[in-house]
Design an enzyme around this catalytic site. Structure first.
Site, PDB file in Angstrom:
ATOM      1  N   ARG A  43       7.809  69.047  -8.445  1.00  0.00           N
ATOM      2  CA  ARG A  43       8.187  69.190  -7.034  1.00  0.00           C
ATOM      3  C   ARG A  43       7.889  67.914  -6.243  1.00  0.00           C
ATOM      4  O   ARG A  43       8.681  67.510  -5.394  1.00  0.00           O
ATOM      5  CB  ARG A  43       7.454  70.387  -6.425  1.00  0.00           C
ATOM      6  CG  ARG A  43       7.996  71.684  -6.983  1.00  0.00           C
ATOM      7  CD  ARG A  43       7.302  72.895  -6.438  1.00  0.00           C
ATOM      8  NE  ARG A  43       7.928  74.090  -6.983  1.00  0.00           N
ATOM      9  CZ  ARG A  43       7.592  75.317  -6.675  1.00  0.00           C
ATOM     10  NH1 ARG A  43       6.639  75.535  -5.801  1.00  0.00           N
ATOM     11  NH2 ARG A  43       8.211  76.347  -7.214  1.00  0.00           N
ATOM     12  N   ASP A 153       8.795  80.610   9.117  1.00  0.00           N
ATOM     13  CA  ASP A 153       8.352  80.068   7.835  1.00  0.00           C
ATOM     14  C   ASP A 153       7.684  78.728   8.133  1.00  0.00           C
ATOM     15  O   ASP A 153       7.957  78.092   9.152  1.00  0.00           O
ATOM     16  CB  ASP A 153       9.544  79.868   6.885  1.00  0.00           C
ATOM     17  CG  ASP A 153       9.116  79.803   5.420  1.00  0.00           C
ATOM     18  OD1 ASP A 153       9.299  80.796   4.692  1.00  0.00           O
ATOM     19  OD2 ASP A 153       8.581  78.743   4.999  1.00  0.00           O
TER      20      ASP A 153
HETATM   21  C1  LIG Z   1       8.557  83.370  -2.195  1.00  0.00           C
HETATM   22  S1  LIG Z   1       9.063  83.084  -0.546  1.00  0.00           S
HETATM   23  C2  LIG Z   1       9.219  84.750   0.045  1.00  0.00           C
HETATM   24  C3  LIG Z   1      10.478  84.969   0.865  1.00  0.00           C
HETATM   25  C4  LIG Z   1      10.706  86.403   1.329  1.00  0.00           C
HETATM   26  N1  LIG Z   1       9.636  86.865   2.178  1.00  0.00           N
HETATM   27  C5  LIG Z   1      10.895  87.326   0.151  1.00  0.00           C
HETATM   28  O1  LIG Z   1      10.019  88.122  -0.134  1.00  0.00           O
HETATM   29  O2  LIG Z   1      11.946  87.254  -0.493  1.00  0.00           O
HETATM   30  C6  LIG Z   1       7.525  82.527   0.186  1.00  0.00           C
HETATM   31  C7  LIG Z   1       7.711  81.808   1.517  1.00  0.00           C
HETATM   32  O3  LIG Z   1       6.436  81.687   2.151  1.00  0.00           O
HETATM   33  C8  LIG Z   1       6.428  80.469   2.868  1.00  0.00           C
HETATM   34  N2  LIG Z   1       5.039  80.085   3.159  1.00  0.00           N
HETATM   35  C9  LIG Z   1       4.095  79.608   2.298  1.00  0.00           C
HETATM   36  N3  LIG Z   1       2.957  79.336   2.961  1.00  0.00           N
HETATM   37  C10 LIG Z   1       3.164  79.654   4.257  1.00  0.00           C
HETATM   38  C11 LIG Z   1       2.364  79.593   5.441  1.00  0.00           C
HETATM   39  N4  LIG Z   1       1.108  79.133   5.425  1.00  0.00           N
HETATM   40  N5  LIG Z   1       2.906  79.995   6.613  1.00  0.00           N
HETATM   41  C12 LIG Z   1       4.186  80.444   6.657  1.00  0.00           C
HETATM   42  N6  LIG Z   1       4.991  80.516   5.577  1.00  0.00           N
HETATM   43  C13 LIG Z   1       4.492  80.130   4.390  1.00  0.00           C
HETATM   44  C14 LIG Z   1       7.162  79.502   1.941  1.00  0.00           C
HETATM   45  O4  LIG Z   1       7.648  78.378   2.631  1.00  0.00           O
HETATM   46  C15 LIG Z   1       8.261  80.398   1.354  1.00  0.00           C
HETATM   47  O5  LIG Z   1       9.479  80.245   2.035  1.00  0.00           O
END
Ligand SMILES: C[S@@+](CC[C@H](N)C(=O)[O-])C[C@H]1O[C@@H](n2cnc3c(N)ncnc32)[C@H](O)[C@@H]1O
Length: 282
Positions: A43, A153
């Site tokens: 990444r 996000d």
């Molecule tokens: C695996 S995706 C989940 C997407 C959706 N909620 C789902 O379940 O399909 C995880 C998301 O969490 C976000 N994320 C990670 N750390 C975060 C933080 N500290 N605050 C907000 N978002 C965060 C990432 O950028 C990513 O887009």
């Protein structure tokens, strides 16, 4: 992975891996374990290339310089896992559509009553658009409700994609026939792509929000989706965020977690009422 000279990209040293993990934990709460070295290196390599650098080691050295503060959001964008899908964990959307929204519409319709839903790690938008799709289906075109979805996000790149609402058309072809029409696709997108209609996009406000920093909104929310992001956090971070969710949830509101997630510890104000669905008690 090949380095620009054609040599295989060297493994991240233990020190660089520790440095990156610490930085990402401090700024996003995400725990990167040691066995994720290859994934992390892959990444970061994309970012290294975009900056015209020669190696991940050079990138780490750059991150240690005082001028690298502006690079932190890019680092976070690079390491987040954004996997998602429309109507992922379908039972949550069925619960919202059948058990939650009809009751809220009945209670609050007629006097521009307020209904708020928060998708708190919305990634590329499939989750909030699925919420918007079932909500529009229940609410119809009635204008006597103040209905909004907040979608947030930490990752600014993925948020831009979410806001555009444009996806490969094949994603929709694979969806169950009963939910596909609810997304109200727009015929205007380019060949091979489809766009979520303005009607649904208008229901959603996309904003950058880091779950481990301050939150500007006051709520209350009738439902909060926090799915498949707790898996990246440690117990302490999850517990803190959970308390803050409870503060923002209306009594009788719902919290949806991801399929492999659970509460870090039982919460006196959250009652499990279905598969990874919690209700806030009064
Ligand atoms: C695996 S995706 C989940 C997407 C959706 N909620 C789902 O379940 O399909 C995880 C998301 O969490 C976000 N994320 C990670 N750390 C975060 C933080 N500290 N605050 C907000 N978002 C965060 C990432 O950028 C990513 O887009």
């Amino acid at each position: 992975m090949l380095a620009p000279q054609g040599l295989p990209e060297a493994t991240l040293t233990r020190e660089d891996m520790g440095f990156i993990s610490k930085l990402v934990y401090e700024h996003a709460g995400i725990v990167i374990r040691e066995h994720k070295e290859a994934m992390t290196r892959g990444r970061l390599s994309r970012r290294v290339k975009a900056l015209g650098m020669g190696s991940v080691a050079e990138y780490c050295s750059f991150l240690k310089t005082p001028g690298a503060q502006d690079e932190i959001p890019e680092l976070i964008n690079a390491v987040t896992t954004n996997h998602t899908a429309f109507f992922r964990e379908r039972h949550h959307f069925d619960h919202l559509r059948r058990d939650v929204l009809p009751r809220l519409v009945q209670e609050r319709g007629g006097r521009r009553g307020r209904i708020r839903i928060w998708s708190s790690a919305c990634s590329s938008g499939e989750e909030p658009y699925s919420i918007a799709a079932v909500s529009r289906d229940v609410i119809g075109s009635r204008s006597d409700l103040d209905f909004r979805i907040l979608a947030t996000d930490i990752d600014t790149d993925i948020l831009n994609r979410a806001e555009a609402g444009i996806y490969p058309a094949e994603l929709f072809e694979r969806l169950p026939a009963d939910v596909r029409p609810l997304l109200r696709l727009d015929g205007q997108a380019a060949r091979g792509e489809a766009r979520i209609s303005d009607d649904l996009r208008r229901l959603i406000a996309f904003k950058r929000l880091n779950l481990i920093e301050n939150w500007p909104m006051r709520g209350p929310f009738d439902a909060i989706f926090c799915r498949n992001v707790f898996i990246y956090f440690d117990t302490r971070t999850k517990a803190t965020i959970l308390d803050r969710f409870v503060d923002l949830l209306a009594p009788g509101g719902f919290l949806y977690l991801g399929h492999s997630e659970s509460l870090p510890q039982p919460h006196p104000q959250l009652r499990l009422i279905g598969r990874t669905i919690y209700e806030r008690t009064p």
